[in-house]
Design an enzyme around this catalytic site. Structure first.
Site, short mmCIF file in Angstrom:
data_model
loop_
_atom_site.label_atom_id
_atom_site.label_comp_id
_atom_site.label_asym_id
_atom_site.label_seq_id
_atom_site.Cartn_x
_atom_site.Cartn_y
_atom_site.Cartn_z
NE ARG A 132 -3.57 -2.23 2.79
CZ ARG A 132 -3.29 -3.36 3.44
NH1 ARG A 132 -2.09 -3.50 4.02
NH2 ARG A 132 -4.18 -4.32 3.54
CE LYS A 165 -7.65 -1.28 5.51
NZ LYS A 165 -8.28 -1.32 4.17
CG HIS A 183 -4.83 0.11 -3.75
ND1 HIS A 183 -4.07 0.19 -2.61
CD2 HIS A 183 -5.73 -0.89 -3.53
CE1 HIS A 183 -4.49 -0.71 -1.74
NE2 HIS A 183 -5.48 -1.38 -2.27
NE ARG A 208 -2.96 -4.03 -1.08
CZ ARG A 208 -2.50 -4.79 -0.08
NH1 ARG A 208 -1.20 -4.96 0.06
NH2 ARG A 208 -3.34 -5.38 0.75
CG HIS A 234 -6.29 -9.30 1.89
ND1 HIS A 234 -6.43 -9.76 0.61
CD2 HIS A 234 -6.10 -7.96 1.78
CE1 HIS A 234 -6.32 -8.76 -0.24
NE2 HIS A 234 -6.12 -7.65 0.45
CE1 TYR A 245 -6.38 -8.01 -6.30
CE2 TYR A 245 -6.37 -9.19 -4.21
CZ TYR A 245 -6.25 -8.01 -4.92
OH TYR A 245 -5.98 -6.84 -4.27
#
Length: 347
Positions: free
Chosen positions: A204, A229, A294, A297, A320, A329
């Site tokens: 990120r 995050k 982004h 990524r 995640h 994805y």
């Protein structure tokens, strides 16, 4: 530069007049502001009378655009609570701004009198009427729920409030050829290294800018991402190619505190400047897509999936919490789809 601003009425509209001595740089800046106009009659530049421009030019905000005294005190208490719980600055800002719009809407009502029906009315008469996004709607509901629990010690029944269905938006992905063009567009070593590291590790923007030289472990070929995050640490593998680039960059720039520093030594590179670096690369690479940082990524994750990397490993690499987030994805990977033969070819 000397300038002055005042509120005016122009052709029946509330406007902000900005006066200054003729200056080409200042004229160029004010021309870029949305809604700016030159009045030949008044000999001034003037702008729409908005909260943003009032703040920008140091004018008092409209009373009707401010929450009540009780509401303002409640927001301060709410902010202090979020800070004490170590919420990120971006979350505190998002929740506080969303909450402010709600409390401005009910500025003439005591907080103790606000109930579920008021939240539903705000949803219909403000959010939907102004066609605000579903993500904003969810943010305000979350903020209101937490606010009343903290400041009023009572619960808003969240189940009675209509939440929007989340839009199933697929991540934007670039081809490997497009990524290569973007990463090779800059001759500036720092710019090239920053963009390359984002793609090569799936970072990120904030994670890249928070990196310090000590986070690069060249012996183990990994980068340590601290406090990313969700307040989580994680590691990402460094390819030999990006490690060589980082060594070359470190020798050339000798960063002191952060791996990528801006004009001020010891301060991290500015996120807006990094976005400009990407925009310049897109122009040089002649890519017309509205690419953001982004996207790199997203492309990293999709290209890993297409090369056969297990989804569980990709989840770990991206940081995640849920595998459902990573599974998106699979919907943009073209590896299997490209092998499907269209019946059109048999006609």
């Amino acid at each position: 530069m000397n300038w002055s601003a005042k509120l005016i009425k122009h052709n029946g509209e509330d406007r902000i007049a900005v006066s200054f001595e003729k200056d080409a740089a200042l004229i160029a800046r004010i021309k870029k502001l949305d809604g700016s106009k030159w009045s030949q009659q008044l000999r001034v530049w003037h702008l729409p009378d908005t909260e943003v421009y009032r703040k920008q030019f140091g004018l008092a905000l409209r009373e009707e655009s401010m929450p009540s005294t009780e509401g303002a005190e409640g927001i301060l208490k709410f902010k202090r609570y979020l800070q004490s719980k170590r919420y990120s600055e971006s979350t505190i800002k998002t929740y506080s701004e969303a909450l402010k719009s709600f409390l401005v809407f009910y500025r003439l009502k005591d907080l103790s009198e606000i109930d579920n029906d008021d939240v539903i009315r705000y949803n219909n008469d403000y959010i939907l009427k102004n066609r605000l996004s579903s993500s904003y709607q969810n943010q305000i509901v979350n903020a209101i729920k937490l606010f009343f629990k903290i400041t009023q010690n009572r619960l808003i029944d969240i189940e009675k409030i209509h939440r929007p269905k989340r839009a199933k938006v697929l991540p934007n992905v670039l081809s490997k050829e497009e990524v290569k063009k973007i990463l090779e567009a800059h001759s500036n070593l720092k710019h090239k290294t920053m963009l390359s590291l984002i793609y090569s590790c799936g970072l990120r923007c904030g994670e890249l800018l928070a990196l310090q030289p000590v986070h690069i472990d060249s012996k183990r070929n990994i980068v340590l991402l601290k406090n990313s995050k969700g307040k989580k640490d994680r590691i990402a593998p460094l390819s030999p190619k990006i490690l060589n680039m980082l060594r070359e960059y470190f020798i050339a720039y000798k960063p002191k505190v952060y791996l990528f520093e801006g004009q001020v030594e010891g301060k991290p590179y500015d996120s807006r400047s990094l976005q400009m670096v990407l925009k310049q690369a897109l122009v040089k690479a002649q890519i017309g897509k509205p690419v953001t940082l982004h996207w790199l990524r997203h492309s990293y994750a999709t290209h890993l999936l297409e090369s056969g990397t297990d989804l569980r490993y990709i989840q770990e690499l991206l940081g995640h919490n849920s595998s459902k987030t990573t599974e998106i994805y699979t919907h943009v990977s073209t590896k299997s789809i490209q092998q499907i033969k269209s019946p059109f070819d048999d006609l």
